[in-house]
Motif scaffolding. Structure first.
Motif, short mmCIF file in Angstrom:
data_model
loop_
_atom_site.label_atom_id
_atom_site.label_comp_id
_atom_site.label_asym_id
_atom_site.label_seq_id
_atom_site.Cartn_x
_atom_site.Cartn_y
_atom_site.Cartn_z
N GLN A 100 -14.28 -9.80 11.25
CA GLN A 100 -15.05 -8.57 11.35
C GLN A 100 -15.05 -7.78 10.04
O GLN A 100 -15.96 -6.99 9.80
CB GLN A 100 -14.49 -7.69 12.47
CG GLN A 100 -14.66 -8.25 13.87
CD GLN A 100 -14.04 -7.36 14.91
OE1 GLN A 100 -12.82 -7.34 15.10
NE2 GLN A 100 -14.88 -6.58 15.59
N LEU A 101 -14.03 -7.97 9.22
CA LEU A 101 -13.88 -7.17 8.01
C LEU A 101 -14.17 -7.93 6.73
O LEU A 101 -14.73 -7.36 5.78
CB LEU A 101 -12.45 -6.60 7.93
CG LEU A 101 -12.09 -5.49 8.92
CD1 LEU A 101 -10.63 -5.09 8.73
CD2 LEU A 101 -12.99 -4.28 8.71
N PHE A 102 -13.78 -9.20 6.67
CA PHE A 102 -13.82 -9.93 5.40
C PHE A 102 -14.76 -11.11 5.46
O PHE A 102 -15.03 -11.67 6.53
CB PHE A 102 -12.40 -10.40 5.02
CG PHE A 102 -11.39 -9.29 4.99
CD1 PHE A 102 -11.46 -8.30 4.02
CD2 PHE A 102 -10.38 -9.22 5.93
CE1 PHE A 102 -10.53 -7.27 4.00
CE2 PHE A 102 -9.45 -8.20 5.91
CZ PHE A 102 -9.53 -7.23 4.94
N ALA A 103 -15.23 -11.49 4.27
CA ALA A 103 -16.12 -12.64 4.13
C ALA A 103 -15.72 -13.41 2.88
O ALA A 103 -15.16 -12.85 1.94
CB ALA A 103 -17.58 -12.19 4.04
N GLU A 104 -16.01 -14.70 2.88
CA GLU A 104 -15.68 -15.53 1.73
C GLU A 104 -16.45 -15.06 0.50
O GLU A 104 -17.63 -14.74 0.56
CB GLU A 104 -16.00 -17.00 2.03
CG GLU A 104 -15.11 -17.61 3.10
CD GLU A 104 -15.38 -19.09 3.30
OE1 GLU A 104 -16.24 -19.63 2.57
OE2 GLU A 104 -14.76 -19.69 4.19
N GLY A 105 -15.75 -15.03 -0.63
CA GLY A 105 -16.36 -14.66 -1.89
C GLY A 105 -16.19 -13.21 -2.29
O GLY A 105 -16.34 -12.87 -3.46
N GLU A 106 -15.85 -12.31 -1.34
CA GLU A 106 -15.72 -10.91 -1.69
C GLU A 106 -14.34 -10.62 -2.28
O GLU A 106 -13.41 -11.42 -2.17
CB GLU A 106 -15.96 -10.02 -0.47
CG GLU A 106 -14.87 -10.04 0.57
CD GLU A 106 -15.11 -8.99 1.65
OE1 GLU A 106 -15.56 -7.88 1.32
OE2 GLU A 106 -14.85 -9.30 2.83
N LEU A 107 -14.20 -9.47 -2.94
CA LEU A 107 -12.95 -9.06 -3.56
C LEU A 107 -12.23 -8.07 -2.66
O LEU A 107 -12.85 -7.16 -2.08
CB LEU A 107 -13.21 -8.41 -4.93
CG LEU A 107 -13.91 -9.29 -5.97
CD1 LEU A 107 -14.12 -8.51 -7.26
CD2 LEU A 107 -13.11 -10.56 -6.24
N ILE A 108 -10.92 -8.24 -2.53
CA ILE A 108 -10.11 -7.35 -1.70
C ILE A 108 -8.86 -6.94 -2.49
O ILE A 108 -8.52 -7.54 -3.52
CB ILE A 108 -9.69 -8.02 -0.37
CG1 ILE A 108 -8.76 -9.21 -0.63
CG2 ILE A 108 -10.91 -8.45 0.42
CD1 ILE A 108 -8.18 -9.81 0.64
N ASP A 109 -8.20 -5.90 -2.01
CA ASP A 109 -6.91 -5.47 -2.54
C ASP A 109 -5.81 -5.84 -1.54
O ASP A 109 -6.01 -5.71 -0.34
CB ASP A 109 -6.87 -3.96 -2.79
CG ASP A 109 -7.89 -3.52 -3.84
OD1 ASP A 109 -8.35 -4.39 -4.61
OD2 ASP A 109 -8.22 -2.32 -3.88
N VAL A 110 -4.67 -6.28 -2.06
CA VAL A 110 -3.55 -6.68 -1.21
C VAL A 110 -2.31 -5.89 -1.62
O VAL A 110 -1.99 -5.81 -2.81
CB VAL A 110 -3.27 -8.19 -1.30
CG1 VAL A 110 -2.11 -8.57 -0.38
CG2 VAL A 110 -4.52 -8.99 -0.94
N VAL A 111 -1.64 -5.31 -0.63
CA VAL A 111 -0.43 -4.53 -0.87
C VAL A 111 0.74 -5.20 -0.17
O VAL A 111 0.63 -5.59 1.00
CB VAL A 111 -0.59 -3.08 -0.36
CG1 VAL A 111 0.71 -2.30 -0.54
CG2 VAL A 111 -1.73 -2.39 -1.10
N GLY A 112 1.86 -5.33 -0.88
CA GLY A 112 3.07 -5.89 -0.30
C GLY A 112 4.29 -5.27 -0.95
O GLY A 112 4.18 -4.52 -1.93
#
Length: 210
Positions: A100-112
């Motif tokens: 519902q939120l993400f699609a292949e090829g798009e850019l995201i931010d990851v926090v850990g």
């Protein structure tokens, strides 16, 4: 930013059409449960969606949190996080799924949370080279920090000086990681590059603002 919670599984590699190897981190993002919806018009004063991830036994949950979950009509959850400006129209009890939120090829931010290394010296913590070789009977100077400031003036060490101390175990955000693959049936997302934290560590996936 909209987002959801997941668990870091490990790393692998995939190959593109040209045969190039792409290092990827595997993140398992099972459906997140909406626990609370906050509204700017109400007593909260801002718009946000609180999501829960992972299961927790009721006997290991405080009474205050149990009441919070009962009010939302959801089982006890291990991790709770708020995401502002959520793009989906949801209500407590709904599930937020990966596709519902993400699609292949798009850019995201990851926090850990980065791996904790304990108390470390300046060589490991900041990449110092050490004072140098042993001379004139010195035997313990190879990994020393060297001078840390003047003596009589200003008679103190400036704040922010790089010195020995606790290394790691901090909240780290990695920006603009490309989504390489999505496996909705297995709740898996592959992002290009490394993600902070140990295997099985909880990470937050944030959708970039359009």
């Amino acid at each position: 930013m909209s987002g959801m919670l997941g668990r870091k599984i490990g790393m692998t590699q995939v190959f593109d059409q040209a045969g190039n190897s792409i290092p990827c981190t595997i993140i398992q993002a099972e459906p997140n449960v909406v626990v609370q919806v906050k509204m700017a018009e109400g007593k909260d004063g801002y718009d946000a969606v609180q999501l829960g991830f992972g299961t927790r036994k009721p006997k290991h949950t405080t009474k205050a949190l149990l009441g919070h979950f009962v009010k939302a009509g959801v089982p006890p959850l291990r991790v709770l996080r708020e995401f502002r400006d959520f793009v989906l129209d949801v209500k407590p009890g709904d599930e937020v799924r990966l596709e519902q939120l993400f699609a292949e090829g798009e850019l995201i931010d990851v926090v850990g949370v980065s791996k904790g290394r304990g108390f470390q010296g300046v060589v490991k913590r900041h990449g110092f080279g050490g004072v140098g070789s042993r001379t004139h009977g010195q035997h313990n100077r190879e990994r020393a920090p060297g001078s840390i400031g003047a003596s009589s003036f200003p008679s103190h060490v400036f704040k922010g000086r790089r010195m020995a101390g606790r290394m790691g175990n901090k909240r780290v955000k990695v920006k603009n990681l490309r989504v390489v693959r999505l496996f909705p049936e297995h709740h898996l997302i592959l992002v290009q590059g490394a993600v902070p934290g140990p295997v099985n560590g909880i990470v937050e996936l944030y959708k970039k603002a359009q």
